[in-house]
Design an enzyme around this catalytic site. Structure first.
Site, PDB file in Angstrom:
ATOM      1  N   SER A 148      30.919  39.923  86.925  1.00 22.96           N
ATOM      2  CA  SER A 148      29.526  40.008  87.326  1.00 22.96           C
ATOM      3  C   SER A 148      29.000  41.433  87.111  1.00 22.96           C
ATOM      4  O   SER A 148      29.171  42.008  86.053  1.00 22.96           O
ATOM      5  CB  SER A 148      29.398  39.544  88.781  1.00 22.96           C
ATOM      6  OG  SER A 148      28.063  39.224  89.101  1.00 22.96           O
ATOM      7  N   ASP A 202      28.837  32.618  86.973  1.00 17.96           N
ATOM      8  CA  ASP A 202      29.400  33.881  87.439  1.00 17.96           C
ATOM      9  C   ASP A 202      30.909  33.782  87.681  1.00 17.96           C
ATOM     10  O   ASP A 202      31.384  32.872  88.356  1.00 17.96           O
ATOM     11  CB  ASP A 202      28.696  34.279  88.746  1.00 17.96           C
ATOM     12  CG  ASP A 202      28.878  35.748  89.076  1.00 17.96           C
ATOM     13  OD1 ASP A 202      30.036  36.214  89.085  1.00 17.96           O
ATOM     14  OD2 ASP A 202      27.883  36.421  89.336  1.00 17.96           O
TER      15      ASP A 202
END
Length: 371
Positions: A113, A227
Protein backbone atom coordinates in the site's frame (compact mmCIF):
# COMPACT_ATOMS: atom_id res chain seq x y z
CA UNK A 1 26.79 -9.51 -18.08
CA UNK A 2 26.27 -6.16 -19.73
CA UNK A 3 23.12 -4.84 -21.32
CA UNK A 4 25.29 -3.40 -24.02
CA UNK A 5 26.25 -6.89 -25.21
CA UNK A 6 25.43 -7.24 -28.91
CA UNK A 7 24.19 -10.80 -28.51
CA UNK A 8 20.50 -11.25 -27.67
CA UNK A 9 19.78 -12.18 -24.04
CA UNK A 10 18.53 -15.64 -24.94
CA UNK A 11 21.74 -16.59 -26.75
CA UNK A 12 23.91 -15.44 -23.88
CA UNK A 13 21.74 -17.20 -21.32
CA UNK A 14 21.78 -20.53 -23.14
CA UNK A 15 25.56 -20.44 -23.21
CA UNK A 16 25.98 -19.45 -19.59
CA UNK A 17 23.40 -21.37 -17.58
CA UNK A 18 22.12 -24.85 -17.11
CA UNK A 19 18.64 -26.02 -16.21
CA UNK A 20 19.30 -27.22 -12.64
CA UNK A 21 20.55 -23.81 -11.49
CA UNK A 22 17.49 -22.10 -12.88
CA UNK A 23 15.14 -24.74 -11.51
CA UNK A 24 16.53 -24.23 -8.00
CA UNK A 25 16.28 -20.43 -8.30
CA UNK A 26 20.06 -20.12 -7.87
CA UNK A 27 20.72 -17.74 -10.74
CA UNK A 28 21.43 -14.12 -9.89
CA UNK A 29 21.71 -11.67 -12.75
CA UNK A 30 24.13 -8.74 -12.62
CA UNK A 31 23.70 -6.21 -15.41
CA UNK A 32 26.61 -3.83 -15.97
CA UNK A 33 25.46 -0.29 -16.63
CA UNK A 34 27.46 2.52 -18.23
CA UNK A 35 28.91 5.31 -16.14
CA UNK A 36 26.42 8.04 -15.28
CA UNK A 37 23.51 5.89 -16.44
CA UNK A 38 20.21 7.66 -15.83
CA UNK A 39 18.24 4.43 -15.45
CA UNK A 40 18.43 0.87 -16.81
CA UNK A 41 16.07 -0.26 -19.54
CA UNK A 42 15.12 -3.57 -21.11
CA UNK A 43 16.21 -5.57 -18.07
CA UNK A 44 13.17 -7.85 -18.02
CA UNK A 45 14.27 -9.48 -21.28
CA UNK A 46 17.49 -10.58 -19.55
CA UNK A 47 15.56 -11.79 -16.51
CA UNK A 48 13.23 -13.84 -18.69
CA UNK A 49 16.08 -15.30 -20.72
CA UNK A 50 18.13 -16.33 -17.69
CA UNK A 51 15.15 -17.21 -15.48
CA UNK A 52 17.07 -15.45 -12.74
CA UNK A 53 15.69 -15.16 -9.24
CA UNK A 54 17.18 -11.71 -8.65
CA UNK A 55 18.58 -8.93 -10.79
CA UNK A 56 21.20 -6.39 -9.73
CA UNK A 57 22.49 -3.34 -11.57
CA UNK A 58 26.13 -2.34 -11.31
CA UNK A 59 27.25 1.05 -12.63
CA UNK A 60 30.87 1.29 -13.71
CA UNK A 61 31.40 4.51 -11.75
CA UNK A 62 29.42 3.60 -8.62
CA UNK A 63 31.34 1.99 -5.75
CA UNK A 64 28.11 1.57 -3.81
CA UNK A 65 26.83 -0.97 -6.33
CA UNK A 66 29.93 -3.13 -5.93
CA UNK A 67 29.67 -2.91 -2.15
CA UNK A 68 26.03 -4.01 -2.39
CA UNK A 69 27.00 -7.15 -4.29
CA UNK A 70 29.63 -7.88 -1.64
CA UNK A 71 27.00 -7.60 1.09
CA UNK A 72 24.66 -9.89 -0.80
CA UNK A 73 27.38 -12.53 -1.16
CA UNK A 74 28.34 -12.36 2.52
CA UNK A 75 24.83 -12.30 3.98
CA UNK A 76 25.10 -8.67 5.09
CA UNK A 77 22.65 -7.10 2.66
CA UNK A 78 19.90 -5.09 4.34
CA UNK A 79 16.26 -5.46 3.40
CA UNK A 80 13.75 -2.75 4.28
CA UNK A 81 10.04 -3.60 4.59
CA UNK A 82 7.41 -0.87 4.96
CA UNK A 83 3.85 -1.62 6.04
CA UNK A 84 0.66 -0.08 4.79
CA UNK A 85 -1.28 2.38 6.91
CA UNK A 86 -2.78 5.23 4.91
CA UNK A 87 -1.50 8.65 5.93
CA UNK A 88 0.37 7.07 8.82
CA UNK A 89 2.82 5.68 6.27
CA UNK A 90 4.38 9.14 6.13
CA UNK A 91 6.41 7.82 9.06
CA UNK A 92 8.34 5.67 6.58
CA UNK A 93 9.87 8.79 5.06
CA UNK A 94 11.33 9.80 8.41
CA UNK A 95 12.57 6.26 9.01
CA UNK A 96 14.37 6.20 5.65
CA UNK A 97 15.89 9.60 6.38
CA UNK A 98 17.30 8.32 9.68
CA UNK A 99 18.73 5.18 8.05
CA UNK A 100 20.51 7.25 5.44
CA UNK A 101 21.88 9.71 7.98
CA UNK A 102 23.28 6.84 10.03
CA UNK A 103 24.89 5.30 6.96
CA UNK A 104 22.80 2.12 7.05
CA UNK A 105 22.78 0.58 3.56
CA UNK A 106 19.45 -0.34 1.96
CA UNK A 107 19.81 -3.16 -0.54
CA UNK A 108 16.32 -4.65 -0.97
CA UNK A 109 12.94 -2.92 -0.74
CA UNK A 110 9.48 -4.30 -0.12
CA UNK A 111 6.17 -2.90 0.96
CA UNK A 112 2.43 -2.79 0.86
CA UNK A 113 0.00 0.00 0.00
CA UNK A 114 1.43 3.43 0.93
CA UNK A 115 4.52 1.68 2.27
CA UNK A 116 5.09 0.28 -1.21
CA UNK A 117 4.93 3.73 -2.81
CA UNK A 118 7.60 5.07 -0.47
CA UNK A 119 9.69 1.91 -0.89
CA UNK A 120 9.50 2.36 -4.66
CA UNK A 121 10.88 5.88 -4.36
CA UNK A 122 13.81 4.56 -2.34
CA UNK A 123 14.40 1.75 -4.86
CA UNK A 124 14.57 4.38 -7.59
CA UNK A 125 17.20 6.18 -5.49
CA UNK A 126 15.19 9.33 -4.94
CA UNK A 127 17.09 11.60 -2.59
CA UNK A 128 15.52 12.71 0.69
CA UNK A 129 14.61 15.99 -0.97
CA UNK A 130 13.08 14.36 -4.04
CA UNK A 131 11.15 11.84 -1.95
CA UNK A 132 9.82 14.68 0.20
CA UNK A 133 8.79 16.78 -2.79
CA UNK A 134 7.11 13.98 -4.69
CA UNK A 135 5.10 12.66 -1.75
CA UNK A 136 4.02 16.19 -0.86
CA UNK A 137 2.95 16.80 -4.44
CA UNK A 138 1.09 13.52 -4.78
CA UNK A 139 -0.61 13.24 -1.39
CA UNK A 140 -0.15 16.26 0.87
CA UNK A 141 -0.83 19.35 -1.25
CA UNK A 142 -4.20 18.00 -2.41
CA UNK A 143 -6.01 14.86 -1.34
CA UNK A 144 -5.69 11.87 -3.68
CA UNK A 145 -9.11 10.60 -2.60
CA UNK A 146 -11.43 13.53 -3.25
CA UNK A 147 -12.72 12.34 -6.63
CA UNK A 148 -15.85 11.06 -4.92
CA UNK A 149 -17.94 8.70 -7.03
CA UNK A 150 -21.35 7.09 -6.91
CA UNK A 151 -20.38 4.03 -4.84
CA UNK A 152 -21.00 1.28 -7.38
CA UNK A 153 -17.51 -0.19 -6.95
CA UNK A 154 -15.90 2.27 -4.53
CA UNK A 155 -16.23 5.62 -2.78
CA UNK A 156 -13.80 7.25 -5.22
CA UNK A 157 -13.10 6.89 -8.92
CA UNK A 158 -9.39 6.30 -8.36
CA UNK A 159 -8.53 8.44 -11.38
CA UNK A 160 -6.51 10.97 -9.39
CA UNK A 161 -4.41 8.24 -7.83
CA UNK A 162 -3.75 6.64 -11.22
CA UNK A 163 -2.79 9.99 -12.71
CA UNK A 164 -0.36 10.74 -9.89
CA UNK A 165 1.26 7.32 -10.13
CA UNK A 166 1.79 7.93 -13.83
CA UNK A 167 3.19 11.40 -13.14
CA UNK A 168 5.77 10.22 -10.61
CA UNK A 169 6.65 6.72 -11.82
CA UNK A 170 5.98 6.97 -15.55
CA UNK A 171 6.61 3.77 -17.49
CA UNK A 172 9.37 2.40 -15.26
CA UNK A 173 9.57 -1.37 -15.21
CA UNK A 174 10.26 -3.06 -11.88
CA UNK A 175 13.27 -4.90 -13.33
CA UNK A 176 14.77 -1.54 -14.30
CA UNK A 177 14.77 -0.13 -10.75
CA UNK A 178 18.18 0.45 -9.22
CA UNK A 179 17.39 -1.69 -6.18
CA UNK A 180 15.47 -4.98 -6.03
CA UNK A 181 11.84 -4.18 -5.18
CA UNK A 182 8.58 -6.01 -4.58
CA UNK A 183 5.10 -5.14 -3.40
CA UNK A 184 2.01 -7.17 -2.64
CA UNK A 185 -1.62 -6.95 -3.65
CA UNK A 186 -4.44 -9.23 -2.58
CA UNK A 187 -5.93 -11.42 -5.30
CA UNK A 188 -9.65 -11.75 -4.57
CA UNK A 189 -10.01 -14.21 -7.44
CA UNK A 190 -7.56 -16.79 -6.08
CA UNK A 191 -7.79 -15.89 -2.40
CA UNK A 192 -4.01 -15.43 -2.06
CA UNK A 193 -1.65 -12.49 -2.11
CA UNK A 194 -0.11 -11.50 -5.43
CA UNK A 195 3.62 -10.79 -5.51
CA UNK A 196 4.67 -8.00 -7.89
CA UNK A 197 8.34 -8.42 -8.83
CA UNK A 198 8.07 -7.64 -12.53
CA UNK A 199 6.01 -5.58 -14.90
CA UNK A 200 5.06 -1.91 -14.98
CA UNK A 201 5.73 -0.33 -11.59
CA UNK A 202 2.77 2.04 -11.57
CA UNK A 203 0.36 -0.80 -12.30
CA UNK A 204 1.75 -2.80 -9.37
CA UNK A 205 1.44 0.25 -7.11
CA UNK A 206 -2.11 0.91 -8.30
CA UNK A 207 -3.02 -2.63 -7.26
CA UNK A 208 -1.32 -2.51 -3.87
CA UNK A 209 -3.15 0.67 -2.80
CA UNK A 210 -6.62 -0.31 -4.05
CA UNK A 211 -8.38 -0.41 -0.69
CA UNK A 212 -11.69 -2.25 -1.10
CA UNK A 213 -14.59 0.14 -0.99
CA UNK A 214 -12.33 3.20 -1.11
CA UNK A 215 -10.79 2.73 -4.58
CA UNK A 216 -11.89 0.55 -7.50
CA UNK A 217 -9.92 -2.70 -7.70
CA UNK A 218 -7.19 -3.29 -10.25
CA UNK A 219 -7.44 -6.16 -12.70
CA UNK A 220 -4.83 -8.41 -14.30
CA UNK A 221 -6.37 -10.74 -16.81
CA UNK A 222 -9.36 -12.22 -15.01
CA UNK A 223 -7.85 -11.56 -11.58
CA UNK A 224 -9.24 -8.87 -9.30
CA UNK A 225 -6.51 -7.23 -7.22
CA UNK A 226 -6.97 -5.03 -4.15
CA UNK A 227 -4.77 -3.58 -1.43
CA UNK A 228 -2.08 -6.00 -0.30
CA UNK A 229 -2.78 -5.06 3.31
CA UNK A 230 -5.96 -7.11 3.18
CA UNK A 231 -3.91 -10.33 3.27
CA UNK A 232 -0.41 -9.32 4.34
CA UNK A 233 0.18 -5.82 5.63
CA UNK A 234 3.77 -6.37 6.77
CA UNK A 235 5.45 -8.80 4.34
CA UNK A 236 8.74 -9.51 6.10
CA UNK A 237 8.31 -13.20 5.23
CA UNK A 238 8.61 -12.35 1.55
CA UNK A 239 11.78 -10.38 2.22
CA UNK A 240 13.26 -13.27 4.21
CA UNK A 241 12.74 -15.55 1.20
CA UNK A 242 14.44 -13.03 -1.07
CA UNK A 243 17.70 -12.47 0.80
CA UNK A 244 19.76 -13.80 3.72
CA UNK A 245 20.81 -10.56 5.37
CA UNK A 246 19.13 -8.61 8.17
CA UNK A 247 15.67 -7.10 7.77
CA UNK A 248 14.61 -3.68 9.00
CA UNK A 249 10.84 -3.50 9.28
CA UNK A 250 8.80 -0.35 9.87
CA UNK A 251 5.27 -1.15 11.02
CA UNK A 252 2.76 1.68 11.45
CA UNK A 253 -0.19 -0.57 12.29
CA UNK A 254 0.46 -0.84 16.02
CA UNK A 255 -1.27 2.35 17.14
CA UNK A 256 -4.98 2.51 17.85
CA UNK A 257 -6.38 3.13 14.41
CA UNK A 258 -10.00 4.10 14.78
CA UNK A 259 -12.28 5.44 17.46
CA UNK A 260 -15.95 6.37 17.71
CA UNK A 261 -15.05 9.97 16.85
CA UNK A 262 -13.59 8.87 13.52
CA UNK A 263 -16.85 7.33 12.37
CA UNK A 264 -19.22 9.89 13.87
CA UNK A 265 -21.79 11.29 11.47
CA UNK A 266 -21.12 15.00 10.72
CA UNK A 267 -23.53 17.20 12.65
CA UNK A 268 -24.06 19.31 9.53
CA UNK A 269 -23.37 18.02 6.05
CA UNK A 270 -23.06 21.57 4.74
CA UNK A 271 -20.56 22.60 7.43
CA UNK A 272 -18.62 19.42 6.69
CA UNK A 273 -18.41 20.35 2.99
CA UNK A 274 -17.69 24.06 3.66
CA UNK A 275 -14.80 23.21 6.02
CA UNK A 276 -13.07 21.14 3.35
CA UNK A 277 -13.12 17.97 5.47
CA UNK A 278 -14.89 16.20 2.63
CA UNK A 279 -11.56 16.06 0.78
CA UNK A 280 -10.38 13.46 3.29
CA UNK A 281 -13.36 11.38 2.34
CA UNK A 282 -16.43 10.72 4.49
CA UNK A 283 -16.04 8.90 7.82
CA UNK A 284 -16.82 5.62 6.08
CA UNK A 285 -13.37 5.86 4.45
CA UNK A 286 -11.69 5.45 7.85
CA UNK A 287 -13.94 2.52 8.60
CA UNK A 288 -13.19 0.81 5.29
CA UNK A 289 -9.46 1.47 5.52
CA UNK A 290 -9.21 0.03 9.00
CA UNK A 291 -11.49 -2.94 8.30
CA UNK A 292 -9.49 -3.85 5.20
CA UNK A 293 -6.13 -3.79 6.98
CA UNK A 294 -6.80 -5.61 10.24
CA UNK A 295 -4.38 -8.53 10.48
CA UNK A 296 -4.83 -11.40 12.86
CA UNK A 297 -2.67 -11.26 15.96
CA UNK A 298 -0.83 -14.43 15.00
CA UNK A 299 0.01 -13.26 11.47
CA UNK A 300 1.17 -9.86 12.62
CA UNK A 301 3.28 -11.33 15.43
CA UNK A 302 4.98 -13.66 12.96
CA UNK A 303 5.70 -10.79 10.58
CA UNK A 304 7.17 -8.67 13.33
CA UNK A 305 9.27 -11.55 14.61
CA UNK A 306 10.86 -11.94 11.18
CA UNK A 307 12.35 -8.45 11.38
CA UNK A 308 15.82 -8.14 12.89
CA UNK A 309 15.15 -4.47 13.61
CA UNK A 310 11.48 -3.78 14.27
CA UNK A 311 10.48 -0.12 14.29
CA UNK A 312 6.98 0.90 15.39
CA UNK A 313 6.56 4.68 15.22
CA UNK A 314 4.00 6.31 17.50
CA UNK A 315 1.51 7.55 14.91
CA UNK A 316 -1.52 7.41 17.15
CA UNK A 317 -2.11 11.13 16.62
CA UNK A 318 -2.19 10.80 12.83
CA UNK A 319 -5.62 9.89 11.53
CA UNK A 320 -5.39 7.21 8.88
CA UNK A 321 -7.00 9.39 6.18
CA UNK A 322 -5.51 12.73 7.22
CA UNK A 323 -3.25 13.33 4.21
CA UNK A 324 -2.27 16.76 5.57
CA UNK A 325 -0.58 15.27 8.66
CA UNK A 326 2.76 14.97 6.91
CA UNK A 327 5.15 16.65 9.36
CA UNK A 328 4.08 14.74 12.51
CA UNK A 329 4.13 11.45 10.61
CA UNK A 330 7.65 11.98 9.26
CA UNK A 331 8.90 13.11 12.67
CA UNK A 332 7.45 10.02 14.37
CA UNK A 333 9.20 7.72 11.90
CA UNK A 334 12.53 9.50 12.23
CA UNK A 335 12.42 9.47 16.03
CA UNK A 336 11.47 5.81 16.23
CA UNK A 337 14.22 4.72 13.80
CA UNK A 338 16.92 6.71 15.64
CA UNK A 339 15.86 5.15 18.94
CA UNK A 340 15.91 1.65 17.43
CA UNK A 341 19.38 2.11 15.93
CA UNK A 342 20.74 3.51 19.19
CA UNK A 343 19.81 0.27 20.95
CA UNK A 344 21.92 -1.90 18.64
CA UNK A 345 25.33 -3.11 19.76
CA UNK A 346 26.66 -3.44 16.20
CA UNK A 347 25.89 -2.15 12.70
CA UNK A 348 22.63 -3.32 11.15
CA UNK A 349 24.36 -5.12 8.29
CA UNK A 350 26.24 -7.32 10.77
CA UNK A 351 23.20 -8.55 12.69
CA UNK A 352 23.14 -11.84 10.79
CA UNK A 353 26.80 -12.09 9.90
CA UNK A 354 28.22 -15.53 10.50
CA UNK A 355 31.44 -15.82 12.46
CA UNK A 356 34.42 -16.95 10.46
CA UNK A 357 36.46 -19.95 11.59
CA UNK A 358 39.20 -17.61 12.79
CA UNK A 359 36.73 -15.66 14.90
CA UNK A 360 35.26 -18.80 16.47
CA UNK A 361 38.74 -20.02 17.37
CA UNK A 362 39.74 -16.70 18.91
CA UNK A 363 39.72 -17.18 22.72
CA UNK A 364 39.14 -13.45 23.25
CA UNK A 365 35.79 -13.75 21.48
CA UNK A 366 34.87 -16.80 23.56
CA UNK A 367 35.64 -14.98 26.78
CA UNK A 368 33.70 -11.92 25.65
CA UNK A 369 30.66 -13.95 24.69
CA UNK A 370 30.80 -15.91 27.97
CA UNK A 371 30.93 -12.72 29.97
Amino acid sequence: MGQGNRQPPKAVAEAAFTGPLQAQQLVDLILLQPANAERPHGSQAWVDATQSARVFHMRRDHDGDLQRIARVLTGQSVGLVLSGGGARAYAHIGAVRALRQRGVPIDFLGGVSMGAIIAAGVALEWSDQELDQRIRNAFVDTSPLDDIAVPILAMTQGLKVSARLHQHFGDVDIADMWLPFYCLSSNLTTGAYHLHRSGLLRQALRATIALPGVMPPATEGNNVLVDGAVMNNFPTDVMRAAQLGPIVGVDVTGARSITADDVARPSSIWRWIWSGQWRRGPPIVSLLMRAATVSTGRDLAASRAAADVLVQPDVSRVEIRDWSAYAPGVKAGYTAMVEALDKLDRPVQELRRRQSLDERDDPRLLIASAG
